[in-house]
Design a protein around this motif. Structure first.
Motif, mmCIF file in Angstrom:
data_model
loop_
_atom_site.group_PDB
_atom_site.id
_atom_site.type_symbol
_atom_site.label_atom_id
_atom_site.label_comp_id
_atom_site.label_asym_id
_atom_site.label_seq_id
_atom_site.Cartn_x
_atom_site.Cartn_y
_atom_site.Cartn_z
ATOM 1 N N LEU A 118 34.001 31.894 37.333
ATOM 2 C CA LEU A 118 34.851 32.962 37.077
ATOM 3 C C LEU A 118 36.503 32.387 36.560
ATOM 4 N N GLN A 119 36.818 31.553 37.502
ATOM 5 C CA GLN A 119 38.013 30.663 37.127
ATOM 6 C C GLN A 119 37.987 29.966 35.936
ATOM 7 N N GLN A 120 36.989 29.130 35.699
ATOM 8 C CA GLN A 120 36.943 28.593 34.504
ATOM 9 C C GLN A 120 37.005 29.212 33.188
ATOM 10 N N SER A 121 36.250 30.459 33.569
ATOM 11 C CA SER A 121 36.173 31.269 32.280
ATOM 12 C C SER A 121 37.389 32.109 32.051
ATOM 13 N N ILE A 122 38.021 32.404 32.963
ATOM 14 C CA ILE A 122 39.505 32.922 32.614
ATOM 15 C C ILE A 122 40.435 32.040 32.000
ATOM 16 N N ASP A 129 43.072 32.690 23.872
ATOM 17 C CA ASP A 129 43.839 33.791 23.335
ATOM 18 C C ASP A 129 43.072 34.872 23.415
ATOM 19 N N MET A 130 42.123 35.146 24.164
ATOM 20 C CA MET A 130 41.579 36.474 24.476
ATOM 21 C C MET A 130 42.534 37.370 25.326
ATOM 22 N N LYS A 131 42.458 38.574 24.843
ATOM 23 C CA LYS A 131 43.448 39.586 25.576
ATOM 24 C C LYS A 131 43.019 40.148 26.663
ATOM 25 N N LYS A 132 41.653 40.274 26.712
ATOM 26 C CA LYS A 132 41.002 40.985 27.616
ATOM 27 C C LYS A 132 39.612 40.597 27.953
ATOM 28 N N MET A 133 39.173 40.441 29.372
ATOM 29 C CA MET A 133 37.932 39.978 29.787
ATOM 30 C C MET A 133 37.465 41.529 30.240
ATOM 31 N N THR A 134 36.116 41.864 30.178
ATOM 32 C CA THR A 134 35.404 42.816 30.873
ATOM 33 C C THR A 134 34.308 42.465 31.481
ATOM 34 N N LEU A 135 33.870 43.238 32.552
ATOM 35 C CA LEU A 135 32.689 43.055 33.331
ATOM 36 C C LEU A 135 32.160 44.579 33.815
ATOM 37 N N ASN A 136 30.796 44.557 34.196
ATOM 38 C CA ASN A 136 30.455 45.773 34.979
ATOM 39 C C ASN A 136 29.763 45.141 36.254
ATOM 40 N N VAL A 137 29.987 45.761 37.296
ATOM 41 C CA VAL A 137 29.367 45.575 38.558
ATOM 42 C C VAL A 137 29.069 46.545 39.451
ATOM 43 N N LEU A 138 27.721 46.377 40.271
ATOM 44 C CA LEU A 138 27.437 47.442 40.993
ATOM 45 C C LEU A 138 28.165 47.915 41.991
ATOM 46 N N LEU A 147 36.351 39.844 44.795
ATOM 47 C CA LEU A 147 36.717 38.741 43.961
ATOM 48 C C LEU A 147 37.413 39.092 42.826
ATOM 49 N N TYR A 148 36.885 39.892 42.043
ATOM 50 C CA TYR A 148 37.438 40.274 40.796
ATOM 51 C C TYR A 148 38.800 40.655 40.589
ATOM 52 N N THR A 149 38.818 41.640 41.705
ATOM 53 C CA THR A 149 40.463 42.025 42.040
ATOM 54 C C THR A 149 41.389 41.106 42.342
ATOM 55 N N LYS A 150 40.916 40.124 43.089
ATOM 56 C CA LYS A 150 41.982 38.787 43.445
ATOM 57 C C LYS A 150 42.174 38.093 42.099
ATOM 58 N N PHE A 151 41.343 38.155 41.044
ATOM 59 C CA PHE A 151 41.675 37.321 39.934
ATOM 60 C C PHE A 151 42.314 38.391 38.951
ATOM 61 N N GLY A 152 42.753 39.478 39.304
ATOM 62 C CA GLY A 152 43.444 40.330 38.249
ATOM 63 C C GLY A 152 42.824 41.205 37.443
ATOM 64 N N PHE A 153 41.523 41.558 37.876
ATOM 65 C CA PHE A 153 40.751 42.632 37.104
ATOM 66 C C PHE A 153 41.010 43.786 38.061
ATOM 67 N N TYR A 170 20.109 56.462 42.811
ATOM 68 C CA TYR A 170 20.886 56.013 41.585
ATOM 69 C C TYR A 170 22.117 55.695 42.171
ATOM 70 N N TYR A 171 22.789 54.745 41.532
ATOM 71 C CA TYR A 171 24.060 53.801 41.790
ATOM 72 C C TYR A 171 25.287 53.766 40.529
ATOM 73 N N ASN A 172 26.433 53.774 40.982
ATOM 74 C CA ASN A 172 27.289 53.804 39.922
ATOM 75 C C ASN A 172 27.451 52.439 39.452
ATOM 76 N N THR A 173 27.924 52.226 38.270
ATOM 77 C CA THR A 173 28.611 50.947 37.820
ATOM 78 C C THR A 173 29.970 51.070 37.446
ATOM 79 N N VAL A 174 30.772 49.942 38.235
ATOM 80 C CA VAL A 174 32.155 49.856 38.083
ATOM 81 C C VAL A 174 32.446 49.021 37.080
ATOM 82 N N VAL A 175 33.363 49.501 36.052
ATOM 83 C CA VAL A 175 33.634 48.909 34.631
ATOM 84 C C VAL A 175 34.958 48.408 35.297
#
Length: 180
Positions: A118-122, A129-138, A147-153, A170-175
């Motif tokens: 994740l760190q290398q990807s950020i 110059d990517m202005k936004k990174m997105t991901l989906n997580v169960l 972890l994602y929250t600690k990295f600014g998501f 059924y489960y929710n996906t967090v965007v």
């Protein structure tokens, strides 16, 4: 896109994070099937959406040549144990963002491999110059959400009853998104 290889030593384990190479395709095609069977945090059931070696070769080649994509692998003792991708979009209205995904072999959880991918990807996304990174997580994958929250998501929304798991529920996906 290609990044420089990085070496990490965590809890007595040495691993390397580097850009994927077409020579990794065979190993990645087998690893992906293994990973799909190890956790329900991923989108696929074991054996679904299989990618053959030739599919991975094409994907790696395309990602290597693209300024909007990044394909990383993590290896331990020259064996790939995880990978991540940032996939951009060629459409002008979406050209400012990339979607991130990651998976690590269960036996290598707890060594910070996902965190470093994740760190290398950020770092790459910021330099590209990517202005936004997105991901989906169960929703049940609290460790990943933390972890994602600690990295600014931040949570941008919830897809309700988005996935049905092996328990029949059924489960929710967090965007989530991170803004540069």
């Amino acid at each position: 896109m290609v990044i420089n290889q990085q070496i990490y030593n965590v809890k007595g384990l040495q691993y390397i994070i580097r850009s994927a190479d077409t020579s990794d395709a065979h190993e990645l095609s087998h690893l992906r099937v293994q990973l799909d069977g190890e956790t329900e945090n991923l989108d696929r059931e074991p054996g679904e959406g299989c990618m053959e070696e030739s599919d991975f070769k094409k994907l790696i080649q395309r990602d290597t040549e693209s300024k909007r994509n990044l394909f990383l692998v993590a290896s331990v003792h020259n064996e790939i144990v995880g990978f991540s991708r940032c996939q951009g979009n060629e459409l002008k209205r979406f050209s400012h963002k990339v979607e991130f995904g990651v998976c690590i072999a269960k036996e290598h959880w707890g060594y910070g491999i996902g965190k470093e991918l994740l760190q290398q990807s950020i770092l790459w996304a910021d330099s590209a110059d990517m202005k936004k990174m997105t991901l989906n997580v169960l929703e049940t994958n609290k460790k990943a959400i933390d972890l994602y929250t600690k990295f600014g998501f931040e949570i941008e929304g919830v897809l309700k009853n988005d996935k049905v798991l092996s328990d029949g529920k059924y489960y929710n996906t967090v965007v989530m998104g991170r803004f540069a």
